[in-house]
Design a protein around this motif. Structure first.
Motif, mmCIF file in Angstrom:
data_model
loop_
_atom_site.group_PDB
_atom_site.id
_atom_site.type_symbol
_atom_site.label_atom_id
_atom_site.label_comp_id
_atom_site.label_asym_id
_atom_site.label_seq_id
_atom_site.Cartn_x
_atom_site.Cartn_y
_atom_site.Cartn_z
ATOM 1 N N UNK A 1 -35.534 -50.275 -27.473
ATOM 2 C CA UNK A 1 -35.290 -50.232 -28.905
ATOM 3 C C UNK A 1 -35.898 -49.005 -29.555
ATOM 4 N N UNK A 2 -37.128 -48.664 -29.163
ATOM 5 C CA UNK A 2 -37.784 -47.477 -29.723
ATOM 6 C C UNK A 2 -37.063 -46.201 -29.290
ATOM 7 N N UNK A 3 -36.623 -46.144 -28.038
ATOM 8 C CA UNK A 3 -35.879 -44.973 -27.553
ATOM 9 C C UNK A 3 -34.555 -44.821 -28.293
ATOM 10 N N UNK A 4 -33.872 -45.957 -28.542
ATOM 11 C CA UNK A 4 -32.613 -45.897 -29.277
ATOM 12 C C UNK A 4 -32.841 -45.393 -30.694
ATOM 13 N N UNK A 5 -33.922 -45.807 -31.339
ATOM 14 C CA UNK A 5 -34.225 -45.346 -32.690
ATOM 15 C C UNK A 5 -34.550 -43.863 -32.713
ATOM 16 N N UNK A 6 -35.221 -43.367 -31.679
ATOM 17 C CA UNK A 6 -35.579 -41.945 -31.635
ATOM 18 C C UNK A 6 -34.345 -41.059 -31.580
ATOM 19 N N UNK A 7 -33.256 -41.601 -31.096
ATOM 20 C CA UNK A 7 -31.996 -40.829 -31.053
ATOM 21 C C UNK A 7 -31.278 -40.852 -32.395
ATOM 22 N N UNK A 8 -31.369 -41.990 -33.110
ATOM 23 C CA UNK A 8 -30.614 -42.150 -34.346
ATOM 24 C C UNK A 8 -31.274 -41.492 -35.545
ATOM 25 N N UNK B 1 -34.553 -45.391 -19.285
ATOM 26 C CA UNK B 1 -34.377 -46.832 -19.430
ATOM 27 C C UNK B 1 -34.090 -47.507 -18.105
ATOM 28 N N UNK B 2 -33.355 -46.826 -17.220
ATOM 29 C CA UNK B 2 -33.070 -47.406 -15.906
ATOM 30 C C UNK B 2 -34.338 -47.480 -15.064
ATOM 31 N N UNK B 3 -35.169 -46.457 -15.122
ATOM 32 C CA UNK B 3 -36.440 -46.502 -14.388
ATOM 33 C C UNK B 3 -37.319 -47.638 -14.897
ATOM 34 N N UNK B 4 -37.329 -47.828 -16.216
ATOM 35 C CA UNK B 4 -38.105 -48.930 -16.786
ATOM 36 C C UNK B 4 -37.516 -50.279 -16.393
ATOM 37 N N UNK B 5 -36.197 -50.329 -16.291
ATOM 38 C CA UNK B 5 -35.543 -51.558 -15.841
ATOM 39 C C UNK B 5 -35.958 -51.891 -14.415
ATOM 40 N N UNK B 6 -36.003 -50.886 -13.556
ATOM 41 C CA UNK B 6 -36.444 -51.110 -12.178
ATOM 42 C C UNK B 6 -37.897 -51.580 -12.151
ATOM 43 N N UNK B 7 -38.727 -51.028 -13.039
ATOM 44 C CA UNK B 7 -40.116 -51.478 -13.121
ATOM 45 C C UNK B 7 -40.174 -52.963 -13.447
ATOM 46 N N UNK B 8 -39.299 -53.403 -14.361
ATOM 47 C CA UNK B 8 -39.282 -54.806 -14.751
ATOM 48 C C UNK B 8 -38.773 -55.684 -13.621
ATOM 49 N N UNK B 9 -37.664 -55.304 -13.002
ATOM 50 C CA UNK B 9 -37.032 -56.150 -11.990
ATOM 51 C C UNK B 9 -37.784 -56.143 -10.657
ATOM 52 N N UNK C 1 -31.166 -42.925 -21.275
ATOM 53 C CA UNK C 1 -30.578 -43.933 -20.393
ATOM 54 C C UNK C 1 -31.229 -43.887 -19.015
ATOM 55 N N UNK C 2 -31.468 -42.690 -18.485
ATOM 56 C CA UNK C 2 -32.110 -42.571 -17.170
ATOM 57 C C UNK C 2 -33.532 -43.128 -17.189
ATOM 58 N N UNK D 1 -28.132 -56.140 -17.185
ATOM 59 C CA UNK D 1 -29.105 -55.190 -17.720
ATOM 60 C C UNK D 1 -28.554 -53.763 -17.675
ATOM 61 N N UNK D 2 -27.817 -53.435 -16.617
ATOM 62 C CA UNK D 2 -27.185 -52.117 -16.533
ATOM 63 C C UNK D 2 -26.185 -51.903 -17.668
ATOM 64 N N UNK D 3 -25.405 -52.939 -17.968
ATOM 65 C CA UNK D 3 -24.439 -52.827 -19.059
ATOM 66 C C UNK D 3 -25.144 -52.680 -20.403
ATOM 67 N N UNK D 4 -26.264 -53.360 -20.570
ATOM 68 C CA UNK D 4 -27.055 -53.208 -21.792
ATOM 69 C C UNK D 4 -27.512 -51.756 -21.951
#
Length: 460
Positions: A302-309, A109-117, A106-107, A93-96
């Motif tokens: 996915x939504x965060x990645x789109x907001x950057x592009x 996203x990591x907090x959200x990842x911790x929420x999930x795990x 990214x930061x 997940x970190x590599x993703x």
């Protein structure tokens, strides 16, 4: 991430058999793995006295059997496998995140990842001998490969996951969309030599499983009938509300394809998120609840990645709004209350007590080792059987369920002994399955041994 690792290890070491308590699914999967490590066969008398039980692909059981060959057998080792796989999921997940997002995204996203795990629904999968951690690791690895544009490798990993669980079918969605997109846009798709090799290996694994099924086709059809009857006992995809949720979530990757006019990282993240959510809605299984959190996490990424592009201010704002909605949904599904999980969520009280005292386990272990070969003992298919698999193998006695098999209740079996192990940690709803005249009462009464056949030798 150090905190996440510490939490996972704390659960394994301090709440080893309290979060969750032993479960009958573990009895089924561990027993087949244990027998395969000893005899090279998945036949287990306790699951079905006449044939091999075919209700699940053997991938997870093969992994467990390999671990038993190297480290020896124990219930502890079985749960350690899921713990290690869970930590592997976190690493992938970190590599993703590293590939998909940059900067503050990214930061976040990591907090959200911790929420999930760190969700109780996810943490519990790290400490139970079921296959959720193995197939989820394969799904995340396939996502990682596809994010690197190695789409054929990603597909190969999904196909390989089909030898672990039928849930792999949901994760064909991203590749179906990819192929449709390439055809409509008349774009080429390059497959590297290593990717082609991975596809060949995955197809070979599926072919091996297919041969195993053909060898046991009668049992496979009977067990699949049981599985489908169970699944179809609930509305497909959870009914109207579930279909609406899936439809709304599918709008995210659809709009991303239209806005970006390419199949890229943001679309992949969202499609994998939808696959996790659909798996949960249509699985009708309490152990799949973790996938809600993972699904909404990936949709948020996915939504965060789109907001950057996307350059247009309105498009950026719309993406951020979608991300906020996905984050809210993730928070709800990560920590909501459910009647199935609430009784065994971590608590301070569970830290100072054991599911079963060691003295009770040792008492039953000594009893089993003293039995003559062929003696049958039922534990009510309650989940405690894995404590004693090695002891049954040593004595030649046979553990058994009370039902004819795990997929067929009648005719019930005739048994020599009944061992009832009770604990205050056992949820009351589990007593509904104790139909053999020896119901658990959720009391700390230890293990009671009852002789059912007066003609057998040995002392209870």
């Amino acid at each position: 991430m150090i905190f996440l690792v510490c939490v996972v290890l704390f659960v394994r070491l301090a709440l080893g058999f309290e979060f969750p308590i032993p479960w009958n699914d573990e009895t089924a999967f561990i027993s087949q793995a244990f027998e395969f490590s000893r005899t090279g066969s998945f036949y287990v008398y306790g699951l079905n006295s006449e044939r091999t039980v075919m209700w699940m692909p053997p991938g997870f059981m093969l992994l467990l059997a390999g671990v038993y060959k190297v480290f020896g057998y124990s219930f502890e080792v079985s749960r350690w496998v899921s713990c290690v796989l869970y930590l592997g999921m976190a690493a992938v997940a970190l590599l993703v995140l590293r590939i998909s997002l940059q900067g503050w995204r990214r930061h976040l996203g990591m907090l959200l990842m911790l929420m999930a795990f760190l969700s109780p629904f996810a943490l519990v999968t790290s400490n139970i001998a079921r296959m959720e951690t193995l197939y989820s690791l394969l799904f995340l690895l396939s996502l990682l490969a596809s994010l690197k544009r190695q789409y054929a490798l990603g597909l190969a990993l999904v196909l390989l996951a089909a030898t672990v669980h039928f849930n792999a079918v949901y994760f064909l969605l991203p590749y179906a969309v990819l192929v449709a997109w390439k055809i409509l846009r008349r774009e080429s798709l390059t497959v590297g030599s290593w990717e082609l090799l991975a596809l060949v290996v995955a197809v070979a694994a599926l072919a091996g499983y297919g041969l195993f099924v053909l060898k046991n086709i009668g049992g496979f059809l009977e067990d699949m009938q049981f599985q489908f009857a169970y699944k179809l006992g609930s509305p497909v995809m959870g009914g109207r509300s579930g279909w609406m949720l899936v439809g709304l979530c599918l709008c995210v990757p659809a709009l991303q394809l239209l806005a970006h006019r390419r199949f890229a990282a943001e679309t992949l993240l969202s499609l994998y998120g939808v696959a996790f959510i659909a798996m949960t809605l249509n699985g009708h299984n309490m152990w799949y609840y973790f996938a809600f959190s993972f699904g909404f996490w990936l949709l948020a990424l996915g939504a965060l990645a789109s907001s950057r592009e996307l350059a247009a201010p309105f498009a950026k704002s719309a993406c951020i709004a979608v991300a906020v909605m996905m984050i809210a949904a993730q928070g709800y599904y990560s920590y909501r209350s459910t009647p199935e999980h609430d009784p065994f969520k971590p608590s301070l009280g569970k830290l100072v007590r054991d599911f079963l005292p060691d003295t009770e386990i040792d008492k039953v272990r000594s009893f089993v080792r003293s039995l003559p070969p062929g003696t049958t003992v039922s534990f009510g298919y309650s989940g405690v059987e894995p404590y004693f698999f090695a002891d049954f193998a040593a004595s030649g006695a046979l553990w058994s369920g009370s039902a004819y098999s795990v997929t067929k209740v009648f005719p019930p079996r005739t048994l020599d002994y009944r061992v009832l192990c009770d604990s205050v940690m056992i949820p009351a709803y589990l007593a509904l399955y104790d139909w053999d005249g020896f119901p658990r009462k959720s009391e700390d009464s230890g293990c009671t041994i009852t002789r059912l056949n007066k003609e057998v030798t040995g002392e209870p």
